[in-house]
Design a protein around this motif. Structure first.
Motif, mmCIF file in Angstrom:
data_model
loop_
_atom_site.group_PDB
_atom_site.id
_atom_site.type_symbol
_atom_site.label_atom_id
_atom_site.label_comp_id
_atom_site.label_asym_id
_atom_site.label_seq_id
_atom_site.Cartn_x
_atom_site.Cartn_y
_atom_site.Cartn_z
ATOM 1 N N ALA A 1 0.842 -1.202 0.000
ATOM 2 C CA ALA A 1 0.000 0.000 0.000
ATOM 3 C C ALA A 1 0.878 1.253 0.000
ATOM 4 C CB ALA A 1 -0.935 0.000 1.212
ATOM 5 N N ARG B 1 2.163 1.858 -3.456
ATOM 6 C CA ARG B 1 1.149 2.483 -4.321
ATOM 7 C C ARG B 1 1.027 3.982 -4.049
ATOM 8 N NH1 ARG B 1 -1.190 -2.498 -3.079
ATOM 9 N NH2 ARG B 1 -2.566 -1.605 -1.514
ATOM 10 N N THR B 2 1.081 4.378 -2.792
ATOM 11 C CA THR B 2 1.050 5.803 -2.459
ATOM 12 C C THR B 2 2.261 6.508 -3.048
ATOM 13 O OG1 THR B 2 -0.206 5.412 -0.418
ATOM 14 C CG2 THR B 2 1.017 7.487 -0.559
ATOM 15 N N ARG C 1 4.041 5.635 -5.583
ATOM 16 C CA ARG C 1 3.942 5.643 -7.045
ATOM 17 C C ARG C 1 3.028 6.777 -7.532
ATOM 18 N NH1 ARG C 1 6.364 1.880 -9.539
ATOM 19 N NH2 ARG C 1 6.200 0.228 -8.022
ATOM 20 N N GLU C 2 1.958 7.051 -6.792
ATOM 21 C CA GLU C 2 1.066 8.158 -7.145
ATOM 22 C C GLU C 2 1.809 9.495 -7.059
ATOM 23 O OE1 GLU C 2 -2.377 8.026 -4.625
ATOM 24 O OE2 GLU C 2 -2.972 6.042 -5.355
ATOM 25 N N GLU D 1 9.040 -2.546 -1.621
ATOM 26 C CA GLU D 1 8.843 -3.732 -2.463
ATOM 27 C C GLU D 1 9.677 -4.902 -1.958
ATOM 28 O OE1 GLU D 1 9.617 -2.526 -6.495
ATOM 29 O OE2 GLU D 1 7.767 -1.330 -6.600
#
Length: 164
Positions: free
Chosen positions: A121, A124-125, A127-128, A153
């Motif tokens: 999670a 993903r944050t 990456r945004e 990762e």
């Protein structure tokens, strides 16, 4: 001679516009909240893990929360370098974070699964926010985010390997 009470303000001109700068800082604030919440959850699991894997998980969680403790400082300092205030309260982190706090004391295997999901999670944050930094050619933020994604990762992979 009277002293001037006027503040000297230096504009934060980093080579991209203020709207981008504020958006990147806002995204980093979410990343900071995710990272701090994951730090707290990992520390909690370190304290409360039990079972046959106690020693290995206790030590692994310790390494993870120590790494996260260093990361929150780097992220907060980047927000400040962008000229914005860094969030620093539990209520702000709760509002901003995608990481759900742990309730109770799950069994060891569930702790590992939860932390693996939470590590992803955070990726993903990051990456945004990376997309925002990349669009603004904000290389220092992009570099920080690349490093954070790599760490999370790898940590997720190591956690998942305990579930195989």
């Amino acid at each position: 001679m009277a002293k001037s009470t006027k503040k000297s303000v230096v504009a934060v001109d980093l080579g991209f516009d203020d709207k981008q700068r504020r958006a990147i800082a806002g995204g980093l604030s979410k990343l900071l909240a995710d990272t701090y919440t994951l730090y707290l959850k990992t520390h909690n699991f370190h304290w409360n893990v039990i079972g046959p894997q106690f020693n290995s998980l206790h030590l692994m969680f310790e390494g993870q929360y120590n790494e996260l403790a260093l990361a929150v400082d780097m992220i907060a300092e980047r927000i400040r370098a962008l000229g914005e205030p860094a969030p620093g309260s539990y209520s702000a982190f709760a509002r901003l974070s995608t990481i759900v706090e742990a309730e109770g004391h799950p069994v060891a295997e569930e702790m590992v699964r939860i932390l693996a999901e939470d590590q992803l999670a955070v990726v993903r944050t990051a990456r945004e926010v990376f997309a925002l930094a990349d669009a603004a050619n904000d290389e220092p933020t992009a570099d920080l985010l690349t490093q954070r994604m790599q760490v999370h990762e790898k940590t997720a992979w190591m956690l998942r390997a305990n579930l195989a």
